[in-house]
Design a protein around this motif. Structure first.
Motif, PDB file in Angstrom:
ATOM      1  N   SER A   6       0.705  -1.381   0.228  1.00 19.06           N
ATOM      2  CA  SER A   6      -0.318  -0.121  -0.059  1.00 19.06           C
ATOM      3  C   SER A   6       1.171   0.913  -0.371  1.00 19.06           C
ATOM      4  CB  SER A   6      -1.170   0.410   1.238  1.00 19.06           C
ATOM      5  OG  SER A   6      -1.824   0.635   1.130  1.00 19.06           O
TER       6      SER A   6
ATOM      7  N   TYR B  86      -8.015  -5.316  -0.082  1.00 18.43           N
ATOM      8  CA  TYR B  86      -8.174  -6.385   0.238  1.00 18.43           C
ATOM      9  C   TYR B  86      -8.236  -7.296   0.145  1.00 18.43           C
ATOM     10  CZ  TYR B  86      -7.318  -8.984   5.182  1.00 18.43           C
ATOM     11  OH  TYR B  86      -7.773  -9.761   6.282  1.00 18.43           O
TER      12      TYR B  86
ATOM     13  N   LEU C 129       0.723  -6.288   5.776  1.00 18.41           N
ATOM     14  CA  LEU C 129       0.862  -4.891   5.338  1.00 18.41           C
ATOM     15  C   LEU C 129       1.876  -4.324   4.941  1.00 18.41           C
ATOM     16  CD1 LEU C 129      -0.801  -3.186   3.455  1.00 18.41           C
ATOM     17  CD2 LEU C 129      -1.765  -2.360   5.351  1.00 18.41           C
TER      18      LEU C 129
ATOM     19  N   CYS D  28       3.791  -1.179   4.252  1.00 18.91           N
ATOM     20  CA  CYS D  28       3.596   0.747   3.869  1.00 18.91           C
ATOM     21  C   CYS D  28       4.231   1.327   4.015  1.00 18.91           C
ATOM     22  CB  CYS D  28       2.119   0.398   3.932  1.00 18.91           C
ATOM     23  SG  CYS D  28       2.023   0.812   5.751  1.00 18.91           S
TER      24      CYS D  28
ATOM     25  N   PRO E  91       1.615   4.787   7.620  1.00 22.92           N
ATOM     26  CA  PRO E  91       0.155   4.508   7.701  1.00 22.92           C
ATOM     27  C   PRO E  91      -0.568   5.511   7.810  1.00 22.92           C
ATOM     28  CG  PRO E  91       1.729   5.385   9.996  1.00 22.92           C
ATOM     29  CD  PRO E  91       1.845   5.486   9.225  1.00 22.92           C
TER      30      PRO E  91
ATOM     31  N   ARG F 108      -5.273   5.606   6.310  1.00 21.58           N
ATOM     32  CA  ARG F 108      -6.581   5.295   6.670  1.00 21.58           C
ATOM     33  C   ARG F 108      -7.313   5.149   5.819  1.00 21.58           C
ATOM     34  NH1 ARG F 108      -8.218   8.930  11.750  1.00 21.58           N
ATOM     35  NH2 ARG F 108     -10.571   8.055  11.384  1.00 21.58           N
TER      36      ARG F 108
ATOM     37  N   LYS G   8      -7.333  -0.899   2.930  1.00 23.32           N
ATOM     38  CA  LYS G   8      -6.184  -1.864   3.372  1.00 23.32           C
ATOM     39  C   LYS G   8      -5.952  -2.438   4.846  1.00 23.32           C
ATOM     40  CE  LYS G   8      -4.367  -2.490  -1.469  1.00 23.32           C
ATOM     41  NZ  LYS G   8      -2.669  -2.483  -2.144  1.00 23.32           N
ATOM     42  N   THR G   9      -5.579  -0.749   5.020  1.00 21.03           N
ATOM     43  CA  THR G   9      -4.707  -0.458   6.284  1.00 21.03           C
ATOM     44  C   THR G   9      -5.770  -0.729   7.247  1.00 21.03           C
ATOM     45  OG1 THR G   9      -3.657   1.577   5.612  1.00 21.03           O
ATOM     46  CG2 THR G   9      -4.027   1.886   8.421  1.00 21.03           C
TER      47      THR G   9
ATOM     48  N   CYS H  74      -6.893  -4.749   7.283  1.00 27.95           N
ATOM     49  CA  CYS H  74      -5.699  -5.632   8.679  1.00 27.95           C
ATOM     50  C   CYS H  74      -5.804  -5.399   9.888  1.00 27.95           C
ATOM     51  CB  CYS H  74      -4.334  -4.643   8.127  1.00 27.95           C
ATOM     52  SG  CYS H  74      -3.801  -5.770   6.073  1.00 27.95           S
TER      53      CYS H  74
ATOM     54  N   ILE I 213       0.833  -5.327  10.451  1.00 22.68           N
ATOM     55  CA  ILE I 213       2.075  -3.999   9.363  1.00 22.68           C
ATOM     56  C   ILE I 213       2.874  -3.192   9.686  1.00 22.68           C
ATOM     57  CG2 ILE I 213       0.248  -1.327   8.388  1.00 22.68           C
ATOM     58  CD1 ILE I 213      -2.104  -2.240  10.559  1.00 22.68           C
TER      59      ILE I 213
ATOM     60  N   MET J  37      -2.757   0.570  15.905  1.00 18.15           N
ATOM     61  CA  MET J  37      -2.317  -0.938  14.874  1.00 18.15           C
ATOM     62  C   MET J  37      -2.063  -1.784  15.384  1.00 18.15           C
ATOM     63  SD  MET J  37      -0.858   1.597  11.304  1.00 18.15           S
ATOM     64  CE  MET J  37      -1.569   2.273  10.903  1.00 18.15           C
TER      65      MET J  37
END
Length: 319
Positions: free
Chosen positions: A105, A132, A139, A141, A144, A146, A149-150, A153, A160, A207
């Motif tokens: 992501s 997702y 994940l 990235c 972080p 919003r 995908k986030t 997860c 993450i 997370m």
């Protein structure tokens, strides 16, 4: 008092003993299979995992019905193992290592292909879905976000990680411990460069907290949710709810009969008449803005009644 040492699995000396061991293993398999449907029904546990900063501790329960005495332990590598005592023989069963399946992501197209090859060279696979992927485990990235995908997860309790996890793993020639590259994990503090404000820091802690909490519970963030989703773009919201173990039901006004739902998520700008949804409020179904999904993941202790859309507030008791 002397304690009997666990007996090692005996070496078969004849066909009779082979059959005995085979029968015992078959019994074990049948017990495991028969108990799968029962393991979510009884004893309660309370979380001892610190809640993200700004949140209070809140209680939840994890059901576990056991058909035999068992002990779960963590090996030095973190692989879950189960030891079962069956007729005086210590049986040992280890879960096989799970292949890492990554979602990417926030990665520029110019470097994505190279990252996919690098991850595959370390023995992982990479999802080719643009949204997702329920089969994913991690994940990756650069910061972080919003996004679907986030949030999905988080709801599913998955890793993450910052993209530097791949860089350092390549240098080592194998995948490293995820905790030092996980957003919000105390063990990752100062391990990778990222600019963030207080809000971003709070989201990062959430997370990490959800990964630990989902592992403790044994189910996702939305396990008890049966939701009605009224939105122009429903699919990302539905995928996030389902990632967290929730269910989305397809019903629409008029609501003349009882509706078996817990939440109704409304995108306010597309609702023509709020009065159509009064029967749901009268049944005790929570009428909320669609942003409740992300709000809950970042602030799980908040009283849901504070999130009720003002139009419907009078239908909910504050007692």
């Amino acid at each position: 008092m002397e304690v009997d040492e666990p007996k090692e699995l005996p070496v078969a000396e004849d066909s009779t003993q082979n059959r005995l061991i085979h029968n015992r293993l078959q019994q074990l398999e049948e017990m495991l299979s028969a108990s799968n449907e029962e393991r979510r029904q009884s004893r309660n546990f309370q979380s001892t995992i610190p809640i993200p900063e700004g949140n209070k501790e809140f209680k939840d329960s994890q059901a576990c019905t056991v058909g035999w005495d068992y002990t779960e332990r963590e090996s030095w590598t973190g692989t879950a193992k189960m030891y079962l005592q069956l007729n005086g023989i210590l049986m040992y069963q280890a879960e096989p290592p799970k292949m890492k399946i990554f979602i990417l992501s926030g990665i520029a197209d110019s470097v994505r292909s190279a990252m996919v090859r690098q991850l595959e060279s370390l023995g992982a696979s990479v999802s080719d879905l643009s949204n997702y992927d329920p089969s994913s485990t991690h994940l990756l990235c650069p910061k972080p976000a919003r996004n679907e995908k986030t949030l999905s997860c988080m709801a599913a309790g998955k890793w993450i990680l910052h993209t530097s996890y791949l860089d350092k793993s390549l240098e080592a020639g194998h995948f490293l411990n995820e905790e030092e590259y996980e957003f919000g994990n105390p063990k990752s503090a100062g391990k990778f460069p990222i600019e963030f404000d207080k809000d971003t820091e709070s989201r990062m802690k959430s997370m990490h907290w959800w990964r630990k909490e989902v592992a403790r519970r044994g189910y996702g963030a939305f396990n008890d949710m049966r939701a009605i989703v009224v939105a122009q773009k429903r699919d990302p919201i539905i995928r996030c709810i389902e990632a967290g173990g929730g269910v989305v039901i397809d019903v629409s006004p008029p609501f003349d009969d009882t509706v078996y739902a817990t939440h109704c998520l409304l995108e306010q700008r597309i609702v023509r008449d709020y009065a159509d949804y009064i029967p749901l409020a009268q049944q005790g179904i929570y009428l909320l803005n669609t942003v409740y999904i992300s709000d809950y993941l970042y602030n799980p202790h908040r009283d849901i009644r504070e999130c009720i859309l003002p139009y419907f507030a009078k239908y909910y008791s504050r007692s």
